[in-house]
Design an enzyme around this catalytic site. Structure first.
Site, PDB file in Angstrom:
ATOM      1  N   GLU A 115      21.852  21.372 111.932  1.00 42.93           N
ATOM      2  CA  GLU A 115      21.838  21.303 111.054  1.00 42.93           C
ATOM      3  C   GLU A 115      23.736  20.047 110.515  1.00 42.93           C
ATOM      4  OE1 GLU A 115      23.567  24.716 109.993  1.00 42.93           O
ATOM      5  OE2 GLU A 115      21.477  26.175 110.298  1.00 42.93           O
ATOM      6  N   TYR A 157      41.315  19.745 101.806  1.00 39.98           N
ATOM      7  CA  TYR A 157      41.238  19.656 103.040  1.00 39.98           C
ATOM      8  C   TYR A 157      42.032  18.672 103.825  1.00 39.98           C
ATOM      9  CZ  TYR A 157      36.180  21.596 102.935  1.00 39.98           C
ATOM     10  OH  TYR A 157      35.724  22.134 102.118  1.00 39.98           O
ATOM     11  N   CYS A 210      45.783  17.637  85.320  1.00 39.06           N
ATOM     12  CA  CYS A 210      46.822  18.053  84.496  1.00 39.06           C
ATOM     13  C   CYS A 210      47.379  19.187  85.515  1.00 39.06           C
ATOM     14  CB  CYS A 210      46.535  19.481  82.729  1.00 39.06           C
ATOM     15  SG  CYS A 210      45.994  21.100  84.066  1.00 39.06           S
TER      16      CYS A 210
HETATM   17  N1  PLP Z   1      25.629  24.851 109.232  1.00 39.52           N
HETATM   18  C1  PLP Z   1      26.497  25.482 107.979  1.00 39.52           C
HETATM   19  C2  PLP Z   1      25.497  26.846 107.993  1.00 39.52           C
HETATM   20  C3  PLP Z   1      27.586  25.198 107.261  1.00 39.52           C
HETATM   21  O1  PLP Z   1      27.864  26.340 107.078  1.00 39.52           O
HETATM   22  C4  PLP Z   1      27.783  23.484 107.169  1.00 39.52           C
HETATM   23  C5  PLP Z   1      29.152  23.303 106.149  1.00 39.52           C
HETATM   24  O2  PLP Z   1      29.612  24.099 106.379  1.00 39.52           O
HETATM   25  C6  PLP Z   1      26.401  22.628 108.209  1.00 39.52           C
HETATM   26  C7  PLP Z   1      26.255  22.935 108.495  1.00 39.52           C
HETATM   27  C8  PLP Z   1      27.171  21.210 108.067  1.00 39.52           C
HETATM   28  O3  PLP Z   1      28.331  21.413 108.223  1.00 39.52           O
HETATM   29  P1  PLP Z   1      28.488  19.563 108.417  1.00 39.52           P
HETATM   30  O4  PLP Z   1      28.262  19.295 106.873  1.00 39.52           O
HETATM   31  O5  PLP Z   1      29.981  19.600 108.716  1.00 39.52           O
HETATM   32  O6  PLP Z   1      27.467  18.946 109.002  1.00 39.52           O
END
Ligand code: PLP
Length: 406
Positions: free
Chosen positions: A266, A309, A335
């Site tokens: 993902e 971050y 602000c």
């Molecule tokens: N999948 C899940 C469940 C996440 O919480 C996140 C990011 O918060 C991602 C994928 C994507 O992470 P990245 O943008 O670092 O690839």
């Protein structure tokens, strides 16, 4: 500008700033395609599917581009699910990885026909009571692995709220048995900005022990979190090495559970970080005994990553590319203390110059707000050599739109 160029030139970014005004987010479609190709070519010949984690950037035109290049989509709210469906993704290519949500959202996701990952015993039980074996479901597990570029981005460690802790697997299995649940996938996501591919291998190893316990499993989902370089010297997750090591891990565990499993990832940042440029204009220069402040027409209300971050974004004075570099602190106009960069070397800055923030596609516009009643920026997509406005800048009416005046 040639379509082949992977970076948009300073002159072109200035021209977009002049045409559409600042602050302005600019995205380059071909850079997204290039990043996606890196993933698919590294994993060619394997049974791997990529779901774009759209929380990084949800503009519907970006979603459509992602769909057109062949990726699936991962969502973190029911509204992201609806945006993905609106963009044209068929439900079977939409994954909803929920965390801490009310069961009503899960029911709605089921009615929309998308793939669902559940991250609590409580919702898993409710799912079992309502759907039993009738609808497949995935389980988001917390593997108790510490990883990621910042504690706030680490989601898989043993103090994290995300997922069902692997040490509670017996309770998961009890529910699976009790409600005859059809578990289609096991999911983990350990964090963001993970350069070390062995973290993903560690995650697979946690899952290998569990896979045989789920008789109908088809997929394992290793989440996102690939690192992208924000500054010189920063590396990127080596996707070739990742593909090779994932392959080796499976080779060492042939057919865990007896069936070939498809692997999911993902990626969010990896696909859309580099495609994004945040174009700002210098309002004020302020020389003090502490720093030379450059105040731009934006703030953490538009790009929160540096303050939230401690993130580093490369900043260039695209109006003065040949000038002598000087030391500046780049700040915003809201602000609160909203420092984008402390004591940074940037080509000499004059009031009215355009400063561009690089790698601003992921979690930039998406985390923006109307704090200080400032307008959210406009967004432009550059595709096949043409620039398209894909979100107009807010107007005063937008600030009042949902207010009820008594
Ligand atoms: N999948 C899940 C469940 C996440 O919480 C996140 C990011 O918060 C991602 C994928 C994507 O992470 P990245 O943008 O670092 O690839």
């Amino acid at each position: 500008m040639s379509q082949q160029e992977t970076q948009l030139s300073p002159e072109y970014l200035i021209s977009l700033g002049q045409q559409f005004g600042t602050p302005l987010y600019v995205y380059h479609a071909e850079t997204i395609s290039q990043q996606y190709n890196k993933l698919t070519s590294a994993f060619r010949g394997t049974n791997t599917v990529f779901f774009y984690a759209c929380k990084a950037l949800t503009n519907v035109n970006i979603l459509r581009h992602i769909y057109s290049i062949g990726a699936n989509v991962d969502c973190s709210s029911i509204n992201e699910v609806k945006l993905a469906l609106h963009a044209g993704f068929p439900p079977q290519r939409v994954l909803y990885t929920s965390n801490g949500i009310g069961f009503d959202e899960i029911v709605e996701a089921q009615s929309l026909g998308v793939i669902i990952n559940i991250d609590s015993l409580s919702n898993l039980e409710k799912f079992g009571q309502k759907f039993g074996h009738g609808y497949p479901v995935g389980i988001r597990l917390r593997p108790n692995i510490m990883a990621g570029g910042h504690l706030k981005m680490s989601t898989g460690h043993d103090k994290s709220k995300f997922g069902i802790p692997v040490d509670q697997i017996d309770r998961v299995l009890k529910l699976v048995d009790q409600y005859n649940l059809r578990i289609g996938d096991l999911h983990i996501h350990t964090g963001s900005e993970i350069k070390d591919v062995d973290v993903f291998v560690k995650g697979i190893e946690v899952l290998f022990d569990l896979i045989p316990k789920f008789k109908e499993l088809q997929f394992i989902d290793l989440g996102g979190g690939f690192k992208v370089p924000y500054k010189e010297g920063d590396g990127e997750t080596n996707i070739q090495e990742l593909a090779q090591k994932v392959g080796e891990a499976f080779a060492n565990h042939p057919n865990p559970g007896g069936r070939p499993l498809q692997v999911w990832f993902e990626p969010g940042k990896f696909l859309v970080s580099e495609c994004g440029y945040f174009v700002t204009k210098v309002n004020v220069l302020k020389e003090t005994n502490a720093a030379n402040f450059v105040s731009v027409d934006s703030g953490f209300n538009h790009l929160i990553r540096p303050m939230f971050y401690d993130a580093y974004h490369r900043i260039e004075n695209v109006s003065n590319t040949a000038a002598t570099p000087k030391r500046y602190s780049v700040v915003g106009n809201i602000c609160e203390t909203d420092t984008f960069a402390w004591d940074r070397t940037i080509n000499e800055v004059r009031e009215g110059d355009y400063l561009v923030f690089y790698n601003a596609g992921a979690y930039g516009f998406e985390m923006s707000s109307n704090f200080n009643s400032r307008y959210k920026p406009a967004e432009v997509l550059v595709k096949a050599g043409s620039a398209h406005l894909i979100r107009r800048r807010d107007t005063f009416e937008d600030l009042l739109r949902n207010q009820i005046e008594l």
